[in-house]
Design an enzyme around this catalytic site. Sequence first.
Site, short mmCIF file in Angstrom:
data_model
loop_
_atom_site.label_atom_id
_atom_site.label_comp_id
_atom_site.label_asym_id
_atom_site.label_seq_id
_atom_site.Cartn_x
_atom_site.Cartn_y
_atom_site.Cartn_z
N LYS A 53 47.85 -24.19 -71.54
CA LYS A 53 49.04 -23.58 -72.15
C LYS A 53 50.29 -24.37 -71.76
CE LYS A 53 46.78 -19.18 -72.54
NZ LYS A 53 46.38 -17.91 -71.92
N GLN A 97 48.39 -14.05 -67.34
CA GLN A 97 47.00 -14.46 -67.59
C GLN A 97 46.03 -13.38 -67.11
OE1 GLN A 97 46.04 -17.39 -69.25
NE2 GLN A 97 44.06 -16.40 -69.21
N ASP A 120 51.63 -12.51 -76.24
CA ASP A 120 50.20 -12.25 -76.39
C ASP A 120 49.95 -11.17 -77.44
OD1 ASP A 120 48.31 -13.72 -75.09
OD2 ASP A 120 48.47 -12.66 -73.17
#
Length: 280
Positions: A53, A97, A120
């Site tokens: 990422k 995460q 997200d």
Amino acid sequence: MAIIIDGKQISADIRAEVAVEVEKMKTDHGLTPGLAVVLVGEDPASQVYVRNKESACHEVGFNSFKYELPADTTQEKLMQLVDELNCRDDVHGILVQLPLPKHLDSSLVLLAIDPNKDVDGFHPVNVGRLAVGQATLPPCTPAGCVELLKRSGAELEGANAVIVGRSNIVGKPAALLLLSENCTVTIAHSKTKDLPGVCRAADILVAAVGIPKMITGDMVGEGATVIDVGINRTAEGLVGDVDFEAASQKARAITPVPGGVGPMTIAMLMKNTLKAAQMR
Ligand code: NDP
């Protein structure tokens, strides 16, 4: 033989498009989108995801802020960091995460993220926006599936779309996204009767189950477009939820594993971060 939908290429195209927009944003508004990624603990798979990422951020021209916290970080400390990131003007997207170490409550953490920075797309406010058809930050993997369908020439309007799997991160949002594209949507799951028959009726078949090759060739209708979200580590390496060899004899187009949906998730994360910065 089916067209192989090249997720690597499509993902690279999207990242290149994002990079052009970022350049424009810098020139026109003096603004650089910023993504903060928070990693708690030392899970090796998560470390790889976070590194990927970070490098995607650099590639498209974002600022990337990485926070690596020890595995014994307290809930309070993590919530504090999320609060700080919510308040920062140079951070447009926040990603924590998952999975988090067991002593931490991930749902509380996700709830604490400002929905307008929730790149997200997991915050209930964004899920609700998606459900009622408002502009939102959609979850990256299902949004990547829709992008693959669109860019591979699948006809969405009026198509029968069958999604196998009803998880909150893939199946359900994929269904909502395809509904908003005017598909006629069926969500199948472990209690569905006559799954092969349901799948065979699909013009668009999305498999998000987590069982290697469970979608066999006889479950795929002639001319269907098949999107395989599954990532299963087996003795033969990474395999999807679809029996690729058999399904590609029947499908019009199909995604491979690896190289199909996988690379799209990061591309859509970049797209969401850009969108979050533009919304601001
Ligand atoms: P979950 O385990 O959360 O959900 C699996 C779904 O499959 C459930 O809804 C379950 O039904 C359904 N299911 C299980 N067994 C059957 C069966 N025999 N017949 C029909 N349906 C069944 O998985 P996720 O949605 O999180 O992930 C699915 C797959 O996608 C995994 O392989 C995962 O690794 C992969 N994935 C890939 C990503 C990517 O970037 N490419 C990102 C996220 C996930 P029920 O609800 O009834 O139990």
